[in-house]
Design a protein around this motif. Structure first.
Motif, PDB file in Angstrom:
ATOM      1  N   LEU A 199     -16.009   6.820   5.193  1.00  0.00           N
ATOM      2  CA  LEU A 199     -15.237   6.193   4.121  1.00  0.00           C
ATOM      3  C   LEU A 199     -16.006   6.132   2.812  1.00  0.00           C
ATOM      4  CD1 LEU A 199     -13.593   3.220   6.068  1.00  0.00           C
ATOM      5  CD2 LEU A 199     -12.635   5.478   5.591  1.00  0.00           C
ATOM      6  N   GLY A 200     -17.305   6.308   2.887  1.00  0.00           N
ATOM      7  CA  GLY A 200     -18.099   6.277   1.668  1.00  0.00           C
ATOM      8  C   GLY A 200     -18.507   4.903   1.225  1.00  0.00           C
ATOM      9  N   LEU A 201     -18.129   3.864   1.961  1.00  0.00           N
ATOM     10  CA  LEU A 201     -18.477   2.488   1.626  1.00  0.00           C
ATOM     11  C   LEU A 201     -18.898   1.757   2.898  1.00  0.00           C
ATOM     12  CD1 LEU A 201     -15.649   1.379  -0.861  1.00  0.00           C
ATOM     13  CD2 LEU A 201     -18.018   1.957  -1.428  1.00  0.00           C
ATOM     14  N   ARG A 202     -19.827   0.812   2.721  1.00  0.00           N
ATOM     15  CA  ARG A 202     -20.268  -0.024   3.838  1.00  0.00           C
ATOM     16  C   ARG A 202     -19.583  -1.391   3.711  1.00  0.00           C
ATOM     17  NH1 ARG A 202     -24.832  -0.371   7.338  1.00  0.00           N
ATOM     18  NH2 ARG A 202     -25.530   1.624   6.468  1.00  0.00           N
ATOM     19  N   PRO A 203     -18.793  -1.797   4.702  1.00  0.00           N
ATOM     20  CA  PRO A 203     -18.121  -3.100   4.599  1.00  0.00           C
ATOM     21  C   PRO A 203     -19.114  -4.245   4.686  1.00  0.00           C
ATOM     22  CG  PRO A 203     -17.731  -2.105   6.742  1.00  0.00           C
ATOM     23  CD  PRO A 203     -18.444  -1.082   5.925  1.00  0.00           C
ATOM     24  N   ASN A 204     -18.770  -5.357   4.049  1.00  0.00           N
ATOM     25  CA  ASN A 204     -19.629  -6.538   4.096  1.00  0.00           C
ATOM     26  C   ASN A 204     -19.477  -7.250   5.433  1.00  0.00           C
ATOM     27  OD1 ASN A 204     -17.159  -7.994   3.880  1.00  0.00           O
ATOM     28  ND2 ASN A 204     -17.279  -7.850   1.644  1.00  0.00           N
ATOM     29  N   TRP A 214       0.838  -1.192   0.000  1.00  0.00           N
ATOM     30  CA  TRP A 214       0.000   0.000   0.000  1.00  0.00           C
ATOM     31  C   TRP A 214       0.878   1.249   0.000  1.00  0.00           C
ATOM     32  CZ3 TRP A 214      -4.977   0.332   3.473  1.00  0.00           C
ATOM     33  CH2 TRP A 214      -5.791   1.368   3.006  1.00  0.00           C
ATOM     34  N   PRO A 215       1.434   1.638  -1.133  1.00  0.00           N
ATOM     35  CA  PRO A 215       2.285   2.841  -1.185  1.00  0.00           C
ATOM     36  C   PRO A 215       1.464   4.097  -0.932  1.00  0.00           C
ATOM     37  CG  PRO A 215       1.848   2.023  -3.393  1.00  0.00           C
ATOM     38  CD  PRO A 215       1.287   1.002  -2.465  1.00  0.00           C
ATOM     39  N   LEU A 216       2.116   5.090  -0.361  1.00  0.00           N
ATOM     40  CA  LEU A 216       1.451   6.350  -0.026  1.00  0.00           C
ATOM     41  C   LEU A 216       1.300   7.202  -1.288  1.00  0.00           C
ATOM     42  CD1 LEU A 216       0.307   8.287   2.083  1.00  0.00           C
ATOM     43  CD2 LEU A 216       2.644   9.070   2.516  1.00  0.00           C
ATOM     44  N   ASN A 275     -10.212  -1.462  -1.460  1.00  0.00           N
ATOM     45  CA  ASN A 275     -11.150  -0.405  -1.827  1.00  0.00           C
ATOM     46  C   ASN A 275     -10.557   1.000  -1.803  1.00  0.00           C
ATOM     47  OD1 ASN A 275     -14.037  -1.748  -2.030  1.00  0.00           O
ATOM     48  ND2 ASN A 275     -13.025  -2.660  -0.243  1.00  0.00           N
ATOM     49  N   PHE A 276      -9.381   1.176  -1.146  1.00  0.00           N
ATOM     50  CA  PHE A 276      -8.827   2.522  -1.000  1.00  0.00           C
ATOM     51  C   PHE A 276      -7.335   2.541  -1.316  1.00  0.00           C
ATOM     52  CE2 PHE A 276     -12.473   2.186   1.825  1.00  0.00           C
ATOM     53  CZ  PHE A 276     -13.198   3.318   1.495  1.00  0.00           C
ATOM     54  N   ARG A 319     -11.442  10.722   2.237  1.00  0.00           N
ATOM     55  CA  ARG A 319     -11.863   9.354   2.569  1.00  0.00           C
ATOM     56  C   ARG A 319     -10.710   8.380   2.386  1.00  0.00           C
ATOM     57  NH1 ARG A 319     -16.468  10.689  -0.916  1.00  0.00           N
ATOM     58  NH2 ARG A 319     -18.223  11.444   0.380  1.00  0.00           N
ATOM     59  N   TYR A 320      -9.953   8.543   1.313  1.00  0.00           N
ATOM     60  CA  TYR A 320      -8.796   7.672   1.090  1.00  0.00           C
ATOM     61  C   TYR A 320      -7.722   7.902   2.155  1.00  0.00           C
ATOM     62  CZ  TYR A 320     -10.383   5.770  -3.367  1.00  0.00           C
ATOM     63  OH  TYR A 320     -11.070   5.085  -4.340  1.00  0.00           O
ATOM     64  N   ALA A 321      -7.581   9.141   2.584  1.00  0.00           N
ATOM     65  CA  ALA A 321      -6.610   9.443   3.636  1.00  0.00           C
ATOM     66  C   ALA A 321      -7.031   8.809   4.961  1.00  0.00           C
ATOM     67  CB  ALA A 321      -6.456  10.958   3.789  1.00  0.00           C
TER      68      ALA A 321
END
Length: 597
Positions: free
Chosen positions: A122-127, A34-36, A144-145, A159-161
């Motif tokens: 985050l804008g998304l609902r986890p399963n 996961w690079p910044l 997802n991010f 959100r990604y941050a």
């Protein structure tokens, strides 16, 4: 004083039968996969986690961490070393990782619907498979991010941050033993990055480390989690044990130009990218970054647990660096590392949601260049260890720990101070004499007990039961030796076993060198001497000149109250004496004369 002595004498379990702890930290995979992203980077800097990101992954030495855990005292939150107490303080967190220590506590309520919170921030609902209670899978975050889309607006980038910072702190600071999940309880603290940067993330990380050390020091513990990179960096900065031979200077990291934003992996200390935009220069790396690099086996020889134990047991005062952060070093660090230095010496509770652990720099004043006196009685409130999230999934921890939060808010009023320490502490300093009277330092007698198969006596000694120790038994005889044995030799080996009194360390006041002795109780017969000195292994130790030392367990003929002492002998002399005594025993068994009358 007596109460503290009684409290400290219990100590942790002896490490003679402990195996190497498993260190749970999947930090390398996060850095690698996961690079910044350059759009996310400014928010990581603003929130105060860029120094932590730059330290990155450092290979953990499990044996070194285990040796330190064996010397951890829950009652004081310090490591009990041969030269005195030492511990990880708020100073180490700020200087090594670049985390803020002066701010509001990291806490809040858990009475939240976590899936709704993730959708909001985050804008998304986890399963269902990714979110279990308040534990969120890191793989779901990464999938997802990983990188914001091109042309993303500011709200999307935030959100990604948030997702990146949540995985960052969850993996590097507050990792659990699963190593695959992060706590969504930290997500509300990332709603507004201006609020995030004002929180004391450094004190929360230190509280988590203290709690993990206390748990791992318990009998039967097999693993440890938490900010273990901080613990290893602290050991490398201050101790001579397991330290790599090469370090790298702190660097100013530069953002690469557009189209070149992907950085080299941070696993082993990447160099700054050349050809960068100067106005995008980022802060200087914290102190911990100097330990990043590709260490060879020669540079970083990872020793075994036994080696680290011996090195810590025989530690001298010049083998610990009480003040590794000199003024010249501090002035080269970023402002977040040296801000609010007065808080480094506060006696206050460290808070991280359900965790509350006390910070006691008053016991390690030498780490701040101050003279260490005999500290006051310490109470770390070990009953706080019973408080966790089990059965409290909807708890408001800010309200639950309101008393300790008020104490943390008064941290500037509880700063310890003392006169400057101008000279190294003398062996006979009142503090050292007091320290030796209340702590248990392993010594070479433990090796003797291990040699003769009585290593379990150490635990009984720790519990203050010298009179209840098991008895030393003679080694079993083979059938051939039983047939050949006769007379006084066989009778001596068949005598009832004798009790063993606790081993102690005898100090020679002339040169301060330890001289081992074993104190022996009353014996029923002098005939036991010939058998005791011929025990298998002979109970060997090391003398000051490097030769072997033989332990005589024979009681003196004149008085049973005087304990026998180590008799330094060369290896050749020891072997000769052993062979002579064995030869005399064979002659007596055959009914003949001794070859050495």
């Amino acid at each position: 004083m007596a109460a503290e002595q009684q409290m400290l004498e219990q100590g942790p379990v002896d490490g003679s039968d402990r195996k190497v702890l498993t260190c749970r930290q999947r930090w390398s995979r996060f850095i690698r996969d996961w690079p910044l992203h350059d759009l996310v980077r400014p928010y990581v800097v603003q929130a105060g986690f860029y120094g932590l990101y730059r330290v990155g992954f450092i290979q953990l030495d499990w044996a070194l961490i285990t040796a330190l855990v064996e010397r951890w005292r829950q009652e004081t939150h310090t490591f009990h070393l041969a030269v005195g107490e030492s511990t990880v303080t708020l100073q180490d967190v700020a200087v090594l990782l670049g985390l803020r220590i002066h701010g509001d506590p990291v806490t809040g309520t858990c009475d939240v619907h976590w899936d709704d919170l993730c959708e909001e921030l985050l804008g998304l609902r986890p399963n269902v498979e990714s979110l279990e209670g308040s534990s969120l899978k890191v793989t779901w975050l990464r999938e997802n991010f990983l990188q914001p889309p091109e042309g993303a607006d500011d709200a999307t980038v935030k959100r990604y941050a948030r997702a990146y910072i949540l995985a960052l702190v969850g993996g590097a600071l507050f990792a659990d033993k699963s190593g695959s999940s992060v706590q969504v309880a930290f997500l509300p603290l990332l709603r507004d990055f201006m609020v995030t940067e004002r929180l004391s993330w450094g004190s929360a990380a230190l509280a988590h480390l203290y709690r993990e050390l206390c748990r791992a020091s318990q009998s039967g513990a097999m693993e440890i989690a938490g900010p273990l990179t901080l613990l290893q960096l602290w050991a490398w900065e201050r101790l001579h044990v397991g330290r790599p031979g090469a370090q790298f200077p702190a660097q100013r990291h530069i953002v690469p130009e557009a189209g070149n934003e992907r950085e080299a992996p941070h696993d082993f200390g990447d160099a700054p990218v050349v050809g960068a935009i100067e106005e995008q220069a980022l802060p200087v790396d914290p102190r911990g970054c100097r330990w990043k690099g590709r260490f060879s086996h020669t540079d970083n020889p990872q020793g075994g647990l036994t080696l680290y134990r011996d090195q810590l047991d025989q530690q001298k005062n010049d083998q610990i660096i009480w003040q590794p952060y000199t003024p010249e070093i501090l002035e080269k660090l970023p402002p977040i590392c040296v801000a609010d230095q007065q808080i480094w010496r506060t006696v206050a509770p460290l808070i991280c949601f359900e965790i509350v652990e006390w910070h006691h720099p008053d016991r390690v004043l030498r780490q701040f260049g101050l003279r260490q006196g005999i500290p006051d009685t310490c109470d770390t409130e070990k009953e706080l260890h019973k408080i966790d999230r089990r059965g409290r999934h909807r708890c408001n921890w800010r309200r639950y720990h309101a008393h300790y939060i008020r104490l943390w808010e008064q941290r500037e009023q509880s700063i310890v101070t003392a006169v400057p320490n101008e000279h190294p502490m003398d062996y006979h300093d009142p503090y050292m004499e007091w320290y030796r009277s209340i702590t248990h330092i392993r010594n070479m007698c433990s090796d003797v007990l291990h040699t003769i198969g009585e290593e379990h006596q150490l635990q009984l000694i720790e519990n203050g039961e010298p009179r209840a120790l098991a008895r030393i038994r003679s080694p079993p005889l083979s059938a051939q030796r039983r047939r050949r044995a006769s007379g006084r030799e066989y009778q001596a080996m068949s005598l009832p076993p004798q009790p063993l009194v606790a081993p102690r360390l005898v100090i020679n006041a002339a040169d301060h060198e330890p001289l081992q002795s074993i104190q022996e109780g009353a014996s029923t017969s002098n005939n036991l001497s010939s058998t005791s000195t011929n025990l298998r292994g002979q109970g060997r130790g090391r003398t000051r000149d490097g030769g072997l030392a033989m332990i005589s367990l024979a009681p003196s003929s004149s008085s049973m109250s005087q304990p026998p002492r180590f008799v330094p002998q060369s290896a050749g002399t020891a072997t000769t004496n052993n062979r002579q005594s064995q030869g005399q025993g064979r002659d007596r068994a055959r009914g003949g004369r001794s070859r050495n009358p």
